[in-house]
Enzyme design. Structure first.
Site, PDB file in Angstrom:
ATOM      1  N   SER A 123     -11.321  -0.034   3.022  1.00  0.00           N
ATOM      2  CA  SER A 123     -10.535  -0.327   4.227  1.00  0.00           C
ATOM      3  C   SER A 123      -9.923   0.965   4.762  1.00  0.00           C
ATOM      4  O   SER A 123      -9.142   1.618   4.069  1.00  0.00           O
ATOM      5  CB  SER A 123      -9.424  -1.330   3.900  1.00  0.00           C
ATOM      6  OG  SER A 123      -9.982  -2.536   3.437  1.00  0.00           O
ATOM      7  N   GLU A 150      -5.404   4.308   6.016  1.00  0.00           N
ATOM      8  CA  GLU A 150      -5.060   4.120   4.607  1.00  0.00           C
ATOM      9  C   GLU A 150      -5.436   5.324   3.756  1.00  0.00           C
ATOM     10  O   GLU A 150      -4.667   5.732   2.894  1.00  0.00           O
ATOM     11  CB  GLU A 150      -5.734   2.856   4.062  1.00  0.00           C
ATOM     12  CG  GLU A 150      -5.306   2.487   2.659  1.00  0.00           C
ATOM     13  CD  GLU A 150      -5.780   1.101   2.244  1.00  0.00           C
ATOM     14  OE1 GLU A 150      -6.059   0.919   1.050  1.00  0.00           O
ATOM     15  OE2 GLU A 150      -5.875   0.207   3.109  1.00  0.00           O
ATOM     16  N   ARG A 187       0.823  -1.217   0.000  1.00  0.00           N
ATOM     17  CA  ARG A 187       0.000   0.000   0.000  1.00  0.00           C
ATOM     18  C   ARG A 187       0.861   1.272   0.000  1.00  0.00           C
ATOM     19  O   ARG A 187       0.522   2.277   0.617  1.00  0.00           O
ATOM     20  CB  ARG A 187      -0.961   0.023   1.194  1.00  0.00           C
ATOM     21  CG  ARG A 187      -1.915  -1.133   1.245  1.00  0.00           C
ATOM     22  CD  ARG A 187      -2.859  -1.174   0.051  1.00  0.00           C
ATOM     23  NE  ARG A 187      -3.663  -2.391   0.094  1.00  0.00           N
ATOM     24  CZ  ARG A 187      -3.326  -3.537  -0.483  1.00  0.00           C
ATOM     25  NH1 ARG A 187      -2.191  -3.624  -1.187  1.00  0.00           N
ATOM     26  NH2 ARG A 187      -4.086  -4.608  -0.389  1.00  0.00           N
TER      27      ARG A 187
END
Length: 351
Positions: free
Chosen positions: A239, A343, A160
């Site tokens: 998420s 995130e 990520r």
């Protein structure tokens, strides 16, 4: 190029949150994108780049500067090589590769947002990451004042993360190039256990591309991860927290906390993440810390379908959302000694 002043930004995000921008520019060509960036940089004006808005948390006060919405279009498919303009809708592009019989990104179906955002976050799900198929990223380099082409290695992809996230003020992604696989209409080898179970196959098996895509879409929809304006569980950024990656020492301490809190026979999720490092599940941590599906009493709550998604139930403010996020972070840290990291990108606010 469209220019608006005191323009609402909430409608441009999947959270539907955030105040206005001093100015909003919508660019439909690479040249317009570059022109808008150069103009802002020359004037010393803060710049916020917006794609699909699926990974943004914008403060209630909005953005004092120029918000640049990238709405470029363009899909070029030649053999197994795919080039996407940054503004292309990602899930539509994935659908086209499946229709063309090409494997490599089919398990990334249903992910909201634009193609240009995928390398920034190294978007991944159900056993696939874009870093496995991206060959080059064409970007405008604000430091050098020119368009550059970065190879996969130069993108410095990790979980990520990427060079574009590290140097978020430097690069504006214009185009993304992929190398896919012609496997005779079959998917890439299935890697993710949940996907394999849903498909009724073993890890490493291949299935029909359309079957893989349909299965992933059903799995995502069951977790509220496919956009639906009528479903408040999808008024989110997907998420909200990344899965923590712990050193061996930190994981041992975490494991001890789990046994102390939940019982000596309880083992936390653990996945290899490189030498001396283990990845665990943020969703598991949140749930076991007491933040179950639907948690919350206000207009911002945990999704009723997935503990990893924080949602706007309608009428929420960004501060409502952040208050919930901070509560979850504090609760997980107190329970297990692990600090969750958000995130989505925050604008004008922080946890």
């Amino acid at each position: 190029m469209q220019v608006l002043h005191d323009a609402p930004l909430a409608p441009l995000t999947t959270f539907r949150l955030g105040g206005p921008a001093t100015r909003l520019i919508t660019a439909t060509t690479d040249a317009e994108v570059i022109e808008a960036v150069r103009e802002a940089d020359a004037a010393g004006t803060p710049l916020l780049v917006i794609g699909g808005g699926s990974n943004l948390v914008i403060g209630d006060k909005g953005f004092d500067g120029t918000a640049l919405r990238i709405a470029t279009r363009g899909v070029e498919l030649s053999g197994t090589t795919l080039e996407l303009a940054a503004g292309e809708v990602w899930t539509d592009a994935v659908a086209r590769t499946v229709e063309a019989g090409l494997a490599g990104i089919e398990c990334l179906s249903g992910i909201p947002g634009s193609a240009g955002a995928t390398p920034i976050q190294n978007v991944g799900a159900y056993g696939q990451e874009v870093s496995a198929t991206i060959t080059e990223v064409v970007a405008y380099d604000r430091t050098a004042g020119e368009t550059v082409t970065l190879t996969n290695a130069e993108c410095a992809f990790s979980y990520r993360h990427s060079r574009f996230k590290d140097e978020s003020e430097r690069y504006v992604v214009l185009r993304v190039r992929f190398e896919l696989e012609d496997a005779g209409g079959l998917s890439a080898p299935v890697k993710y256990a949940e996907t394999a179970r849903a498909l009724g196959v073993e890890a490493g098996d291949r299935v029909a591309l359309a079957t893989a895509r349909d299965t992933v879409l059903k799995l995502r929809a069951g977790k509220g991860m496919v956009l639906d304006p009528e479903d408040h569980d999808t008024w989110s950024a997907g998420s909200f927290f990344t899965n923590p990656i712990l050193t061996d020492t930190d994981f041992a301490a975490f494991r001890a906390r789990v046994r102390e809190r939940l019982g000596a026979d309880v083992e936390p999720p653990a996945y290899p993440a490189g030498e001396g490092r283990t990845k665990t599940s943020a969703a598991w941590l949140i749930d076991k810390a007491g933040f179950t599906k639907g948690y919350g009493a206000g207009p911002a709550r945990i999704s009723t379908k997935h503990t990893l998604a924080l949602t706007n139930r309608g009428g929420a403010t960004t501060e409502d959302l952040l208050a919930l996020a901070r509560e979850v972070v504090a609760g997980v840290r107190e329970a297990f000694g692990v600090t969750l990291v958000n995130e989505p990108v925050t604008v004008g606010v922080s946890l």
